[in-house]
Design an enzyme around this catalytic site. Structure first.
Site, PDB file in Angstrom:
ATOM      1  N   GLU A  44       0.853  -1.144   0.145  1.00 61.31           N
ATOM      2  CA  GLU A  44      -0.017   0.008  -0.002  1.00 61.31           C
ATOM      3  C   GLU A  44       0.925   1.245   0.079  1.00 61.31           C
ATOM      4  OE1 GLU A  44      -3.506   1.898   2.878  1.00 61.31           O
ATOM      5  OE2 GLU A  44      -1.812   0.759   3.700  1.00 61.31           O
ATOM      6  N   LYS A 110      -9.785   2.613  -2.177  1.00 59.11           N
ATOM      7  CA  LYS A 110      -9.744   1.967  -1.021  1.00 59.11           C
ATOM      8  C   LYS A 110     -11.100   2.409  -0.467  1.00 59.11           C
ATOM      9  CE  LYS A 110      -7.358   1.843   3.756  1.00 59.11           C
ATOM     10  NZ  LYS A 110      -6.180   2.206   4.235  1.00 59.11           N
ATOM     11  N   CYS A 144      -5.607  -2.806   2.580  1.00 59.07           N
ATOM     12  CA  CYS A 144      -5.156  -2.790   4.010  1.00 59.07           C
ATOM     13  C   CYS A 144      -6.568  -2.786   4.980  1.00 59.07           C
ATOM     14  CB  CYS A 144      -4.355  -1.559   4.400  1.00 59.07           C
ATOM     15  SG  CYS A 144      -3.450  -1.420   5.875  1.00 59.07           S
TER      16      CYS A 144
END
Length: 258
Positions: A44, A110, A144
């Site tokens: 990430e 995300k 994540c």
């Protein structure tokens, strides 16, 4: 139909908020990967570290990194995936790019921004999943904190591979290990997690634990040090397991409201 996908997971330390240095670092590591690799996965925010100050990053760096990914993917004849700070329409995104060797680019923003660090106040959250068809495999990449939310990852799309790229800190690494394995088991999918190592400028320590789990949750590879890890994903393994254990047929039906 291709029945095997060779993946390379690059677990590395990141230089804080310096895209040029990080691109040079990863160029060297990509060049050193095996020549028969099909898919290369980076952490990430691999050009900056997990920064909450995206205004420190030049506006043009996002497009520069995408162009760099296209060049690296073409030179290596392998797909490249990882997330970066990306600015668009005066908004910042933690945006994952999946770049194929032919230059085709797909992206995922995300969805679950990390409220504990204030990411939700700085980066705009995504609203849709991404499924990439690549070499006979259906691949679903996330970023994540998405790992903590199983409903978002539920295998309603019959994907074959889950990917999580991360900056997941050492104090909570047990959750990372447990949830990667759980996502593999519950979705009857390969699950790949690529984390960074080292310390960032906020003093947060990262100890890797990049890993690959098969559809039964069995660990194929794992590491705590700076290195490139390799794993072969087998289409026959997916077919055999899902054919014998038809757990996905018993999934609950649901609709996400937002």
């Amino acid at each position: 139909m291709i029945n095997r996908l060779k993946t390379a997971l690059i677990q590395a330390s990141l230089t804080w908020e310096d895209p040029l240095v990080n691109r040079k670092t990863f160029s060297k590591k990509i060049l050193e990967t095996s020549n028969d690799v099909d898919l290369i996965i980076l952490p990430e925010m691999f050009t900056t570290g997990f920064t909450m100050s995206p205004k420190h990053i030049d506006h043009g760096e996002g497009l520069k990194t995408v162009e760099w990914m296209q060049a690296e993917a073409s030179a290596k004849n392998a797909a490249l995936v990882g997330s970066i700070v990306f600015q668009e329409n005066n908004q910042f995104y933690n945006r994952l790019f999946f770049v194929k060797p032919n230059g085709e680019v797909s992206f995922y923003d995300k969805r679950h921004t990390f409220t504990l660090a204030g990411e939700d106040k700085i980066y705009t959250a995504g609203t849709s999943k991404l499924i990439v068809e690549y070499k006979g495999f259906r691949i679903c990449p996330f970023v994540c904190y998405d790992l903590r939310f199983p409903v978002w990852a539920r295998n309603t799309d019959f994907y074959d591979v889950l990917i999580y790229v991360a900056n997941w800190p050492k104090p909570r690494i047990n959750a990372w290990d447990a949830l990667l394995k759980a996502r593999a088991i519950e979705n009857m999918s390969y699950c790949i997690g690529v984390n960074r190592i080292g310390k960032d400028s906020n003093g947060h320590e990262y100890n890797g634990h990049s890993a690959v789990y098969n559809t039964l949750g069995e660990e194929l590879i794992f590491s705590e040090k700076e290195e490139v890890l390799y794993a072969n994903l087998e289409k026959e393994h997916i077919k055999k397991t899902r054919g014998k254990l038809k757990f996905l047929d018993d999934r609950d039906e649901f609709t996400l409201l937002k």
